[in-house]
Design an enzyme around this catalytic site. Structure first.
Site, mmCIF file in Angstrom:
data_model
loop_
_atom_site.group_PDB
_atom_site.id
_atom_site.type_symbol
_atom_site.label_atom_id
_atom_site.label_comp_id
_atom_site.label_asym_id
_atom_site.label_seq_id
_atom_site.Cartn_x
_atom_site.Cartn_y
_atom_site.Cartn_z
ATOM 1 N N ILE A 122 39.383 -58.540 9.469
ATOM 2 C CA ILE A 122 40.752 -58.130 9.137
ATOM 3 C C ILE A 122 41.755 -59.013 9.868
ATOM 4 O O ILE A 122 42.788 -58.553 10.341
ATOM 5 C CB ILE A 122 40.991 -56.635 9.454
ATOM 6 C CG1 ILE A 122 40.589 -56.304 10.907
ATOM 7 C CG2 ILE A 122 40.251 -55.746 8.482
ATOM 8 C CD1 ILE A 122 40.997 -54.902 11.321
ATOM 9 N N PRO B 35 44.058 -61.218 8.964
ATOM 10 C CA PRO B 35 45.470 -61.196 8.567
ATOM 11 C C PRO B 35 46.235 -60.000 9.134
ATOM 12 O O PRO B 35 47.429 -60.107 9.440
ATOM 13 C CB PRO B 35 45.411 -61.154 7.035
ATOM 14 C CG PRO B 35 44.119 -61.828 6.710
ATOM 15 C CD PRO B 35 43.178 -61.374 7.790
ATOM 16 N N TYR B 36 45.564 -58.870 9.267
ATOM 17 C CA TYR B 36 46.194 -57.688 9.868
ATOM 18 C C TYR B 36 46.571 -57.976 11.316
ATOM 19 O O TYR B 36 47.668 -57.635 11.777
ATOM 20 C CB TYR B 36 45.219 -56.509 9.775
ATOM 21 C CG TYR B 36 45.605 -55.286 10.568
ATOM 22 C CD1 TYR B 36 46.594 -54.415 10.118
ATOM 23 C CD2 TYR B 36 44.957 -54.985 11.770
ATOM 24 C CE1 TYR B 36 46.937 -53.280 10.849
ATOM 25 C CE2 TYR B 36 45.294 -53.847 12.499
ATOM 26 C CZ TYR B 36 46.280 -53.010 12.032
ATOM 27 O OH TYR B 36 46.626 -51.892 12.757
ATOM 28 N N TYR B 37 45.665 -58.628 12.041
ATOM 29 C CA TYR B 37 45.950 -58.966 13.434
ATOM 30 C C TYR B 37 47.067 -59.999 13.546
ATOM 31 O O TYR B 37 47.880 -59.956 14.483
ATOM 32 C CB TYR B 37 44.682 -59.454 14.138
ATOM 33 C CG TYR B 37 43.867 -58.319 14.697
ATOM 34 C CD1 TYR B 37 44.089 -57.852 15.984
ATOM 35 C CD2 TYR B 37 42.903 -57.679 13.927
ATOM 36 C CE1 TYR B 37 43.370 -56.797 16.495
ATOM 37 C CE2 TYR B 37 42.174 -56.617 14.430
ATOM 38 C CZ TYR B 37 42.412 -56.178 15.714
ATOM 39 O OH TYR B 37 41.705 -55.109 16.213
ATOM 40 N N LYS C 172 50.275 -58.007 13.196
ATOM 41 C CA LYS C 172 50.568 -57.243 14.409
ATOM 42 C C LYS C 172 50.998 -58.164 15.551
ATOM 43 O O LYS C 172 51.940 -57.863 16.301
ATOM 44 C CB LYS C 172 49.339 -56.421 14.824
ATOM 45 C CG LYS C 172 49.026 -55.251 13.902
ATOM 46 C CD LYS C 172 50.144 -54.226 13.910
ATOM 47 C CE LYS C 172 49.788 -52.957 13.164
ATOM 48 N NZ LYS C 172 50.926 -52.013 13.105
#
Length: 214
Positions: free
Chosen positions: A126, A128-130, A133
């Site tokens: 994941i 891209p999520y990190y 954030k």
């Protein structure tokens, strides 16, 4: 203190709203996306407003007006594509930071992700999520707002224990959403965590002691 909860209909957001509603120290305004959500909160006695993190900064300014703090718990969720991750978890967060600053609200608490600040420890599945954030957190740090960034580990739906571990760099671990919500609320007025960011997992220290002793 009046607190705007962004992402109020999410699993952590709902618990944050309940804790604030039950508190004698705070009043709460829930930011939601649909009329159905608005009605549900109002029926439970919570002030709620409609808003969209994909809308304008000016619209977000209007929903935060008269508040003294903002808690950002919103997220695009695991069922959407990475386009929504960019639009909500990154750009939506940044627009909320801009809106908060523009209207003179100083306190901002961000719910992030474990080790979001440390590229070497990002979950490859994941990533891209990190990325979203990481950069939302960096923009908050540079905003001049009085921030606290809480980076919880893997989220559980089981009952909270009230016992946590807080630190700059923690090993991967799990934590009930209930304990995340309680840590968020405990951080609102705790000056020890002003302008600080920390990882959060289940541990052996009470939330009050962990937040107060950082």
């Amino acid at each position: 203190m009046k607190v705007l909860v962004v992402g109020a209909n999410g699993q952590i957001g709902k618990q944050v709203v309940s804790l604030l509603q039950e508190s004698d120290e705070y009043s709460v305004r829930a930011l939601v996306r649909t009329e159905e959500q608005l009605t549900a909160f109002e029926q439970s006695g919570v002030e709620a407003v409609l808003g969209n993190l994909e809308g304008s900064v000016e619209q977000l300014e209007s929903v935060a007006r008269d508040c003294e703090a903002v808690i950002f718990t919103a997220g695009s969720g695991g069922k959407t594509g990475y386009d929504k991750t960019l639009l909500i978890d990154l750009d939506g967060a940044v627009k909320m930071i801009e809106a908060t600053k523009n209207i003179g609200v100083q306190r901002f608490v961000m719910v992030s992700a474990l080790q979001a600040h440390n590229r070497e420890n990002w979950n490859e599945q994941i990533k891209p999520y990190y990325v979203a954030k990481h950069y939302a957190d960096r923009i908050l740090v540079e905003s001049g707002l009085t921030y606290t960034i809480i980076r919880p580990g893997g989220l559980l739906n089981e009952a909270g224990t009230g016992m946590v571990a807080i630190g700059e760099n923690l090993e991967r671990g799990m934590i009930p959403r209930e304990d995340v919500a309680k840590t968020v609320v405990a951080s609102l007025k705790e000056t020890n965590v002003f302008n600080k960011a920390f990882d959060l997992v289940s541990g052996e220290t009470t939330i009050a002691d962990a937040v107060g002793g950082l």
